[in-house]
Design a protein around this motif. Structure first.
Motif, PDB file in Angstrom:
ATOM      1  N   ASP A   1      -5.265  10.863   6.026  1.00 62.80           N
ATOM      2  CA  ASP A   1      -6.268   9.851   5.681  1.00 62.80           C
ATOM      3  C   ASP A   1      -5.618   8.637   5.018  1.00 62.80           C
ATOM      4  N   THR A   2      -4.640   8.876   4.159  1.00 68.92           N
ATOM      5  CA  THR A   2      -3.932   7.776   3.498  1.00 68.92           C
ATOM      6  C   THR A   2      -3.106   6.998   4.516  1.00 68.92           C
TER       7      THR A   2
ATOM      8  N   GLU B   1      -5.447   4.762   6.401  1.00 69.03           N
ATOM      9  CA  GLU B   1      -5.810   3.629   5.553  1.00 69.03           C
ATOM     10  C   GLU B   1      -4.689   2.592   5.529  1.00 69.03           C
ATOM     11  N   ALA B   2      -3.447   3.057   5.502  1.00 66.30           N
ATOM     12  CA  ALA B   2      -2.297   2.149   5.482  1.00 66.30           C
ATOM     13  C   ALA B   2      -2.162   1.367   6.777  1.00 66.30           C
TER      14      ALA B   2
ATOM     15  N   PHE C   1       0.839  -1.195   0.000  1.00 69.46           N
ATOM     16  CA  PHE C   1       0.000   0.000   0.000  1.00 69.46           C
ATOM     17  C   PHE C   1       0.878   1.251   0.000  1.00 69.46           C
TER      18      PHE C   1
ATOM     19  N   HIS D   1       1.136   4.318  -2.845  1.00 70.99           N
ATOM     20  CA  HIS D   1       0.625   5.654  -2.525  1.00 70.99           C
ATOM     21  C   HIS D   1       1.690   6.651  -2.095  1.00 70.99           C
ATOM     22  N   GLY D   2       2.890   6.202  -1.891  1.00 68.35           N
ATOM     23  CA  GLY D   2       3.959   7.084  -1.425  1.00 68.35           C
ATOM     24  C   GLY D   2       5.258   6.326  -1.397  1.00 68.35           C
TER      25      GLY D   2
ATOM     26  N   LEU E   1       3.565  10.070   2.539  1.00 66.75           N
ATOM     27  CA  LEU E   1       2.241   9.852   1.966  1.00 66.75           C
ATOM     28  C   LEU E   1       1.568  11.197   1.725  1.00 66.75           C
ATOM     29  N   PRO E   2       0.528  11.204   0.900  1.00 70.76           N
ATOM     30  CA  PRO E   2      -0.133  12.474   0.572  1.00 70.76           C
ATOM     31  C   PRO E   2      -0.802  13.153   1.768  1.00 70.76           C
ATOM     32  N   ASP E   3      -1.386  12.359   2.690  1.00 68.36           N
ATOM     33  CA  ASP E   3      -2.143  12.985   3.777  1.00 68.36           C
ATOM     34  C   ASP E   3      -2.411  11.976   4.891  1.00 68.36           C
TER      35      ASP E   3
END
Length: 115
Positions: free
Chosen positions: A91-92, A95-96, A36, A40-41, A87-89
């Motif tokens: 929330d991400t 989620e991770a 993940f 995403h990052g 990561l972008p933010d």
């Protein structure tokens, strides 16, 4: 992108008593987390930490430096490792960490760049 440190706390247990199924689930959950993050990052750093009986705590007490064997906090859980991820933010990041083993208590903190 923002950097976050994810602190992993858990109640200590004897890994040698884990079944093959428990070990497989543990590694699969960490693998899903890493996949993940890669999607995403990026992962900046990670490490497992030695047991709390190897910890040294340094405090300032009444102007003196006091060194104590053992962890800082009196708790049943111990910090056993960390990930630093980009990561972008938040929330991400949430989620991770939901992909990691459910026995963990996970703390997410933004990293502050000091220049």
């Amino acid at each position: 992108m923002k950097n976050y440190v994810i602190l992993i706390a858990y109640e200590p247990w004897d890994w040698s008593t884990a079944t093959e199924e428990q070990r497989a689930a543990f590694f699969a959950q960490h693998g899903a987390f890493s996949e993940f993050i890669d999607a995403h990052g990026k992962q900046v750093a990670s490490a497992a930490l030695d047991d709390t009986d190897t910890a040294t705590t340094v405090r300032h007490v009444n102007g003196e430096v006091v060194v104590t064997d053992g962890p800082f906090a009196e708790t049943a859980e111990m910090i056993g490792g960390y990930y630093e991820v980009e990561l972008p933010d938040l929330d991400t990041a949430i989620e991770a960490v939901a992909l990691l083993p459910p026995s963990y208590s996970l703390e997410i903190r933004p990293v502050i760049a000091v220049r």
